[in-house]
Design an enzyme around this catalytic site. Structure first.
Site, short mmCIF file in Angstrom:
data_model
loop_
_atom_site.label_atom_id
_atom_site.label_comp_id
_atom_site.label_asym_id
_atom_site.label_seq_id
_atom_site.Cartn_x
_atom_site.Cartn_y
_atom_site.Cartn_z
CB CYS A 447 3.35 -7.76 -0.92
SG CYS A 447 3.47 -9.04 0.34
CG HIS A 717 3.91 -12.01 -2.87
ND1 HIS A 717 4.43 -10.80 -2.47
CD2 HIS A 717 3.62 -11.88 -4.19
CE1 HIS A 717 4.46 -9.97 -3.52
NE2 HIS A 717 3.97 -10.60 -4.56
#
Length: 769
Positions: A447, A717
């Site tokens: 990510c 994330h």
């Protein structure tokens, strides 16, 4: 801890499970009166509101989001709340009982739990029992030992293995109960259910622990589960084992008028049929441990979905003090079973609700992929899972779930985004016509790379230059590997027809050049951005040098030669210059120096919950005094003196990249600063310019991209919010998920990097666009 392959195999009910016992009439009446209360209690779990939107409206969830919707912080609390009492010992029982009630799970504790569970799932889940994980599993587990020994959840789980078997089952029952309630809120099964019994075994050795499942045989969805030891059930009640088990499984579905399939080995001379009919269930007995005649044909999608109902095998972690691995501990095997039931249900719902995507992932592959998305580290390259939408597989006119949207990070942090209408999550799969709006598939904790690539893809002057036909020809001649791969990715994102693509080639090339990124652990997006820009700059310098050598104008001035070979589109856009004035506090001697920068790393004011980006800039540019060991040597005094340093912006860049220094130290512990830094859509740097800057208009900037980070230091994330110059709209990029958002929603307390341009971007001039 050591690894062992455990199998769950469907089995029949034994005669002792169905042993008939005369139950006093009073007990039967009392039990009947209790059942309505149990049903009323179960009704308090409110299902998600369902609406019937237009066919194009689909709400997408990743498999990770779906799993962590069930395996939430409250579930972990239910699992470990008794661990404190076990650690304290028998002499502090009363004190620890109160601690049980107040036990809360911190963010770090929750992340540790998710990491531990990801280790359990690492080697996948195989159907049937003919699976041997062998030496590879233990080698892989050895690599995890360092993480596991520092993991707080492992210490809690090992302490729970010291409980009596009955207490272990109580802990597992509370954990399973919470999981079941979460699934009741997520999915409503059909009217036909089945009760199945399974036995746990390991290498031909059987555990005393059994598993009973209430499942939907048409889809494979597991509606309820019950872990039990038959001997213990026989000791605690006069009812037969099969009656106790079936009652437990069916309690949440009382008066739903379900038809329940049950193995014919539980016949009990129709006594069970009579008991359950009073609770609103119709019982159909089927041949022992055989697939119903109505099962779908082999090879069909539905046969793959229900294959796990015959049993499965997977790796489990057991204590080192358990040499036999059987008959000693039922807690960790029971926890292993529960986690795999969660994983199986995630697989079933994900497959059913995304079948229209055309992508298929088998159970083993799905489990490994899901584990890699939960883990802090992963040593296995994994495929990308298709997205989950909320449509039901049983109806063509689907009912989409409009629920409170949860955004979950790769390793377990859950943040509530708030409610939104289904129309905000519309995602067209065919005839995609949004140039520059393209999701990027996650290839295993990637990510951070995806967020950086989205920001560069939204930097219009860079895209225009790299997608220019002349630039592309020169890149091919010079064999610039990184630049060529990046250009191909930009072409797919701006000129392609898909809503998402996989930057596998870009990641592979970067990892070959920068070994620190050649793994599947989480990395720093800001660090990657600097490496990537430097490499692009070097590749483009190589092109400029080749052009110069081939030119007939080789006899140019040295100054022009330097500018031609050292300046590229990267330096022209992203490089700025800082000036430093040092002032000796003793003799007032001044010295002047400059420094080129690409990213400004801004400190965040300490001890406050909210500040502005202007506060961070003021802190960066404020005058500082160097004392003690930091004193500088004065050229006039000829000795080290206290020195004042004044920093200012000497040359504002075309593209201003600001990095918020959220990761720091608190004592010896590294922490993440969660200060909410407010940032404007238009930023003015005039207060920070040096006196040599005459054109003040150069200090006005427009926001066009934001990199957000959720989670903490070890787990997190990354997502990106980018402004699309063609559509003049903002989009949220969460790996392959793309969602249009209003500019009022760009502001985020999770901002980690901010990208500003001096001029608002217009639609890029790209051939073929």
């Amino acid at each position: 801890m050591k690894a062992k392959a455990l199998s769950v195999k469907e089995c029949a009910w034994m005669s002792e499970d169905c042993h008939l016992v005369d139950i006093p009439r009073e007990a039967t009446q009392r039990d009947t009166l209790c059942l309505p209360n149990i049903f009323q209690k179960s009704k308090k779990v409110k299902p998600l509101t369902k609406t019937r939107p237009s066919p194009n409206c689909q709400v997408y969830y990743t498999a990770r989001e779906l799993l962590l919707e069930v395996l939430d912080r409250e579930a972990i609390r239910e699992l470990i709340r008794r661990a404190a009492g076990v650690k304290a010992g028998p002499n502090r029982q009363s004190h620890c009982q109160s601690r049980e009630q107040s036990t809360d799970v911190s963010e770090e504790g929750y992340a540790d739990a998710v990491t531990w569970f990801s280790v359990v799932l690492q080697s996948g889940l195989s159907l049937g029992e003919n699976c041997n994980f062998g030496h590879d599993l233990n080698v892989k587990l050895d690599g995890w030992q360092g993480v596991l020994k520092r993991n707080s959840i492992q210490a809690d789980l090992l302490s729970l293995t010291r409980l009596e078997d009955g207490e272990k089952l109580e802990v597992l029952s509370a954990f399973c109960g919470h999981i079941t309630q979460r699934y009741q809120a997520l999915h409503t099964p059909g009217p036909n259910l089945a009760v199945k019994k399974y036995r746990l075994s390991s290498q031909q050795e059987h555990y005393s622990l059994y598993l009973a499942l209430l499942c939907d045989p048409s889809s494979g969805f597991i509606c309820n589960m019950y872990l039990y030891c038959p001997e213990q059930l026989q000791r605690q009640s006069k009812k037969s084992v099969v009656e106790q088990v079936v009652r437990h499984l069916l309690r949440p579905f009382c008066n739903h008028r379900c038809v329940v399939q049950l193995d014919s080995s539980a016949w009990m001379e129709e006594r069970l049929t009579h008991i359950l009919s009073r609770l609103g269930f119709t019982i159909h007995f089927v041949p022992a441990v055989k697939r119903p005649p109505s099962s779908p044909p082999e090879g069909s999608m539905m046969s793959e979905l229900i294959a796990h109902l015959q049993g499965w095998t997977g790796p489990a972690l057991v204590p080192l003090s358990d040499p036999k691995g059987t008959g000693v501990d039922v807690f960790l095997p029971g926890l292993w079973v529960t986690l795999h039931v969660i994983c199986i249900n995630t697989f079933v719902l994900h497959t059913l609700q995304s079948q229209c995507s055309g992508k298929k992932v088998n159970l083993t592959q799905f489990t490994r992929t899901l584990a890699s998305q939960l883990a802090m580290n992963s040593s296995t390259a994994v495929p990308v899972l298709p997205r989950l939408n909320s449509s039901s597989y049983q109806e063509k006119n689907v009912s989409n779930i409009c629920k409170q949207r949860t955004n979950t990070n790769i390793c377990g942090q859950v943040t509530v985004k708030g409610k939104h209408r289904c129309s905000s999550a519309v995602r067209l799969q065919n005839n995609w016509n949004r140039p520059g709006v393209c999701g990027l598939d996650n290839s295993g904790n990637s990510c951070y790379l995806n967020a950086v690539l989205q920001c560069l893809c939204s930097t219009v002057p860079l895209v225009e230059h790299l997608l220019d036909q002349e630039t592309r020809r020169e890149l091919e001649k010079s064999k610039c590997l990184v630049a060529e791969v990046f250009v191909r990715l930009l072409e797919e994102m701006w000129l392609g027809t898909n809503s998402s693509c996989a930057p596998v080639e870009a990641r592979s090339v970067l990892c070959s050049i920068f070994p620190q990124f050649n793994n599947y652990s989480q990395q720093d997006a800001q660090e990657l951005l600097l490496f990537l820009l430097n490499t692009l700059h070097d590749d483009l310098k190589k092109v400029a040098k080749d052009q110069m050598h081939c030119s007939i104008r080789q006899q140019r001035q040295e100054h022009n030669r330097y500018c031609t070979t050292e300046s590229t589109i990267v330096s022209q856009l992203f490089e700025g210059q800082l000036s430093y004035i040092t002032l000796c506090m003793h003799c007032d001697q001044q010295a002047y120096s400059t420094q080129t920068f690409t990213v400004l790393s801004l400190p965040i004011p300490a001890g406050i919950l909210k500040c502005s980006i202007q506060d961070c800039l003021s802190l960066f540019f404020e005058q500082t005094v160097l004392t003690g060991g930091e004193q500088l040597l004065c050229s006039v005094c000829r000795m080290r003196r206290e020195t004042a340093v004044i920093t200012s912006l000497d040359k504002p860049p075309e593209i201003l990249m600001l990095h918020l220094k959220r990761f720091g130290c608190k004592g010896k512990k590294q922490v993440k600063l969660r200060t909410n830094v407010a940032f404007p859509m238009k930023l003015d740097l005039t207060p920070f310019l040096s006196s040599s800057v005459h054109n003040v208009s150069d200090s006005s900037y427009h926001l066009y991209a934001v990199v957000n980070h959720t989670g903490h230091l070890n787990m997190g994330h990354y997502t990106a919010l980018c402004h699309n110059a063609s559509a003049q709209t903002w989009h949220l990029f969460d790996d392959s998920l793309v969602r249009e958002v209003q500019d009022t929603l760009v502001q985020s307390p999770n901002a980690y990097m901010l990208l500003y341009s001096r001029k608002p971007f217009q639609k890029p001039k790209i051939q073929g666009l």
